[in-house]
Design a protein around this motif. Structure first.
Motif, PDB file in Angstrom:
ATOM      1  N   SER A  87      -7.326 -21.323  80.554  1.00  0.00           N
ATOM      2  CA  SER A  87      -8.769 -21.311  80.818  1.00  0.00           C
ATOM      3  C   SER A  87      -9.104 -21.708  82.248  1.00  0.00           C
ATOM      4  CB  SER A  87      -9.481 -22.251  79.848  1.00  0.00           C
ATOM      5  OG  SER A  87      -9.277 -21.834  78.513  1.00  0.00           O
ATOM      6  N   SER A  88      -8.130 -22.309  82.956  1.00  0.00           N
ATOM      7  CA  SER A  88      -8.371 -22.724  84.338  1.00  0.00           C
ATOM      8  C   SER A  88      -8.286 -21.559  85.314  1.00  0.00           C
ATOM      9  CB  SER A  88      -7.353 -23.794  84.747  1.00  0.00           C
ATOM     10  OG  SER A  88      -7.477 -24.949  83.965  1.00  0.00           O
ATOM     11  N   TYR A  89      -7.718 -20.416  84.885  1.00  0.00           N
ATOM     12  CA  TYR A  89      -7.522 -19.288  85.783  1.00  0.00           C
ATOM     13  C   TYR A  89      -8.747 -18.371  85.799  1.00  0.00           C
ATOM     14  CZ  TYR A  89      -2.500 -20.384  85.291  1.00  0.00           C
ATOM     15  OH  TYR A  89      -1.278 -20.995  85.282  1.00  0.00           O
ATOM     16  N   PRO A  90      -9.336 -18.110  86.959  1.00  0.00           N
ATOM     17  CA  PRO A  90     -10.380 -17.086  87.022  1.00  0.00           C
ATOM     18  C   PRO A  90      -9.878 -15.716  86.560  1.00  0.00           C
ATOM     19  CG  PRO A  90     -10.417 -18.433  89.005  1.00  0.00           C
ATOM     20  CD  PRO A  90      -9.194 -18.832  88.238  1.00  0.00           C
ATOM     21  N   SER A  91      -8.589 -15.456  86.738  1.00  0.00           N
ATOM     22  CA  SER A  91      -8.044 -14.160  86.325  1.00  0.00           C
ATOM     23  C   SER A  91      -8.087 -13.962  84.817  1.00  0.00           C
ATOM     24  CB  SER A  91      -6.600 -14.013  86.828  1.00  0.00           C
ATOM     25  OG  SER A  91      -5.781 -15.060  86.342  1.00  0.00           O
ATOM     26  N   HIS A  95      -8.567 -10.026  83.285  1.00  0.00           N
ATOM     27  CA  HIS A  95      -7.655  -9.201  82.492  1.00  0.00           C
ATOM     28  C   HIS A  95      -7.066  -9.928  81.281  1.00  0.00           C
ATOM     29  CE1 HIS A  95      -4.672 -11.526  84.674  1.00  0.00           C
ATOM     30  NE2 HIS A  95      -5.083 -11.022  85.823  1.00  0.00           N
ATOM     31  N   GLY A  96      -7.238 -11.227  81.189  1.00  0.00           N
ATOM     32  CA  GLY A  96      -6.775 -11.974  80.021  1.00  0.00           C
ATOM     33  C   GLY A  96      -5.275 -12.152  79.932  1.00  0.00           C
ATOM     34  N   LYS A  97      -4.523 -11.669  80.921  1.00  0.00           N
ATOM     35  CA  LYS A  97      -3.057 -11.739  80.870  1.00  0.00           C
ATOM     36  C   LYS A  97      -2.572 -13.068  81.461  1.00  0.00           C
ATOM     37  CE  LYS A  97      -2.619  -6.731  81.194  1.00  0.00           C
ATOM     38  NZ  LYS A  97      -2.087  -5.581  81.981  1.00  0.00           N
ATOM     39  N   VAL A  98      -2.855 -14.140  80.762  1.00  0.00           N
ATOM     40  CA  VAL A  98      -2.489 -15.481  81.216  1.00  0.00           C
ATOM     41  C   VAL A  98      -1.975 -16.276  80.019  1.00  0.00           C
ATOM     42  CG1 VAL A  98      -4.090 -15.549  83.166  1.00  0.00           C
ATOM     43  CG2 VAL A  98      -4.881 -16.249  80.902  1.00  0.00           C
ATOM     44  N   VAL A  99      -1.113 -17.230  80.302  1.00  0.00           N
ATOM     45  CA  VAL A  99      -0.549 -18.085  79.253  1.00  0.00           C
ATOM     46  C   VAL A  99      -0.515 -19.530  79.756  1.00  0.00           C
ATOM     47  CG1 VAL A  99       0.863 -16.268  78.210  1.00  0.00           C
ATOM     48  CG2 VAL A  99       1.787 -17.629  80.103  1.00  0.00           C
ATOM     49  N   PRO A 100      -0.383 -20.491  78.837  1.00  0.00           N
ATOM     50  CA  PRO A 100      -0.281 -21.889  79.267  1.00  0.00           C
ATOM     51  C   PRO A 100       1.023 -22.131  80.031  1.00  0.00           C
ATOM     52  CG  PRO A 100      -0.806 -21.731  76.918  1.00  0.00           C
ATOM     53  CD  PRO A 100      -0.401 -20.370  77.367  1.00  0.00           C
ATOM     54  N   LYS A 173       6.855 -27.506  91.018  1.00  0.00           N
ATOM     55  CA  LYS A 173       6.142 -26.405  90.358  1.00  0.00           C
ATOM     56  C   LYS A 173       4.663 -26.760  90.317  1.00  0.00           C
ATOM     57  CE  LYS A 173       6.115 -23.618  86.109  1.00  0.00           C
ATOM     58  NZ  LYS A 173       4.688 -23.853  85.757  1.00  0.00           N
ATOM     59  N   MET A 174       3.908 -26.215  91.257  1.00  0.00           N
ATOM     60  CA  MET A 174       2.499 -26.540  91.408  1.00  0.00           C
ATOM     61  C   MET A 174       1.657 -25.280  91.561  1.00  0.00           C
ATOM     62  SD  MET A 174       1.836 -29.771  91.201  1.00  0.00           S
ATOM     63  CE  MET A 174       2.989 -31.072  90.713  1.00  0.00           C
ATOM     64  N   SER A 175       1.894 -24.329  90.671  1.00  0.00           N
ATOM     65  CA  SER A 175       1.104 -23.090  90.614  1.00  0.00           C
ATOM     66  C   SER A 175       1.256 -22.215  91.859  1.00  0.00           C
ATOM     67  CB  SER A 175      -0.389 -23.397  90.397  1.00  0.00           C
ATOM     68  OG  SER A 175      -0.598 -24.064  89.174  1.00  0.00           O
ATOM     69  N   GLN A 176       2.393 -22.379  92.608  1.00  0.00           N
ATOM     70  CA  GLN A 176       2.572 -21.563  93.819  1.00  0.00           C
ATOM     71  C   GLN A 176       2.672 -20.077  93.509  1.00  0.00           C
ATOM     72  OE1 GLN A 176       4.446 -24.255  92.885  1.00  0.00           O
ATOM     73  NE2 GLN A 176       5.540 -25.130  94.638  1.00  0.00           N
ATOM     74  N   ASN A 177       3.033 -19.726  92.274  1.00  0.00           N
ATOM     75  CA  ASN A 177       3.188 -18.320  91.906  1.00  0.00           C
ATOM     76  C   ASN A 177       1.876 -17.666  91.492  1.00  0.00           C
ATOM     77  OD1 ASN A 177       3.169 -20.012  89.629  1.00  0.00           O
ATOM     78  ND2 ASN A 177       4.191 -18.467  88.373  1.00  0.00           N
ATOM     79  N   ARG A 178       0.789 -18.413  91.546  1.00  0.00           N
ATOM     80  CA  ARG A 178      -0.520 -17.874  91.185  1.00  0.00           C
ATOM     81  C   ARG A 178      -1.304 -17.503  92.444  1.00  0.00           C
ATOM     82  NH1 ARG A 178      -0.358 -16.501  86.019  1.00  0.00           N
ATOM     83  NH2 ARG A 178      -2.539 -15.992  86.450  1.00  0.00           N
ATOM     84  N   SER A 179      -2.354 -16.724  92.259  1.00  0.00           N
ATOM     85  CA  SER A 179      -3.223 -16.365  93.380  1.00  0.00           C
ATOM     86  C   SER A 179      -3.970 -17.597  93.892  1.00  0.00           C
ATOM     87  CB  SER A 179      -4.244 -15.319  92.928  1.00  0.00           C
ATOM     88  OG  SER A 179      -5.152 -15.895  91.984  1.00  0.00           O
ATOM     89  N   ALA A 184      -6.929 -22.599  92.897  1.00  0.00           N
ATOM     90  CA  ALA A 184      -8.158 -23.375  93.051  1.00  0.00           C
ATOM     91  C   ALA A 184      -8.751 -23.725  91.691  1.00  0.00           C
ATOM     92  CB  ALA A 184      -9.171 -22.598  93.893  1.00  0.00           C
ATOM     93  N   GLY A 185      -8.679 -22.783  90.743  1.00  0.00           N
ATOM     94  CA  GLY A 185      -9.193 -23.055  89.401  1.00  0.00           C
ATOM     95  C   GLY A 185      -8.398 -24.142  88.702  1.00  0.00           C
ATOM     96  N   VAL A 186      -7.078 -24.110  88.834  1.00  0.00           N
ATOM     97  CA  VAL A 186      -6.242 -25.139  88.226  1.00  0.00           C
ATOM     98  C   VAL A 186      -6.540 -26.501  88.854  1.00  0.00           C
ATOM     99  CG1 VAL A 186      -3.870 -25.948  87.915  1.00  0.00           C
ATOM    100  CG2 VAL A 186      -4.416 -23.541  87.599  1.00  0.00           C
ATOM    101  N   ALA A 187      -6.621 -26.537  90.174  1.00  0.00           N
ATOM    102  CA  ALA A 187      -6.895 -27.806  90.857  1.00  0.00           C
ATOM    103  C   ALA A 187      -8.236 -28.384  90.415  1.00  0.00           C
ATOM    104  CB  ALA A 187      -6.872 -27.598  92.371  1.00  0.00           C
ATOM    105  N   ALA A 188      -9.252 -27.529  90.300  1.00  0.00           N
ATOM    106  CA  ALA A 188     -10.576 -28.002  89.887  1.00  0.00           C
ATOM    107  C   ALA A 188     -10.549 -28.501  88.449  1.00  0.00           C
ATOM    108  CB  ALA A 188     -11.607 -26.883  90.052  1.00  0.00           C
TER     109      ALA A 188
END
Length: 207
Positions: A87-91, A95-100, A173-179, A184-188
């Protein structure tokens, strides 16, 4: 430890700093009786060897030090960690293609575990460990504050650990593989958490 390139941390001073920041590590050895592990406070001597040397102590009654180690020992240092919700990802809305997933920092140090019971060396180890953890207190306690005979008796109940580090692995591992937007969404999201650990991780995410 599996370390994808995006999460690899190879800078030795950074790895040493992460180890110093870990208040309690885990010593793991393989023995004839199986794997054995002990949580331990340790201190790192960076000038002893190419990767430094770790020192600590175990209870004399602990069977781990008495067992013959099969190969090298491993010490696990676990840094800040936090659960990351999709839920933290704007993506997610796109497209809904996200997982925990989980964000974390880990350092694994390897080397031969050497145990000793020389009283003077043990006194040096417990003194350095005490000074390390008492140093931030307003009125730090010192080993010398206790009666000498009492301390000597306490030393007879422990054995020292010396582990010269022969190789080291680091993973950040700090979300470097994300846009950038997802980071920014995860950090917020983590910054707004009521968990101290989550807020600590939030500050470490590159945005």
């Amino acid at each position: 430890m599996y370390v994808p390139p995006a999460f690899r941390e190879d800078d030795l001073p950074t790895l040493h700093a992460l180890m110093r920041e870990t208040r309690l590590a885990n010593l793991v050895t393989a023995t004839d009786e199986g794997l054995m592990a002990t949580p331990l406070p340790l201190f790192h001597a960076p000038d002893e060897g190419p990767c430094g040397t770790l020192y600590g102590h175990l209870a004399r009654a602990n069977p781990q030090w008495k067992q013959q180690s099969l190969g090298e020992a491993m010490v696990l240092f676990t840094g800040p960690e936090a659960y990351v919700s999709p839920s933290s990802y704007p993506s997610k809305e796109e497209h809904g293609k996200v997982v925990p997933t989980w964000n974390y920092i880990a350092v694994h140090a390897y080397g031969p575990a050497e145990f000793f019971d020389d009283a003077d060396r043990l006194l040096e180890v417990v003194t350095r460990l005490t000074d390390l953890h008492e140093g931030r207190r307003a009125a730090p306690w010192a080993v010398a504050d206790a009666p000498v005979d009492f301390i000597r008796a306490q030393l007879r109940g422990i054995v020292g650990l010396r582990l010269p580090i022969t190789r080291i692995q680091g993973k950040r591992k700090m979300s470097q593989n994300r846009s950038a937007e997802d980071r920014a969404g995860v950090a917020a999201g983590l910054a707004a958490s009521d968990q101290n650990a989550d807020r600590e991780v939030a500050a470490l995410i590159p945005t």
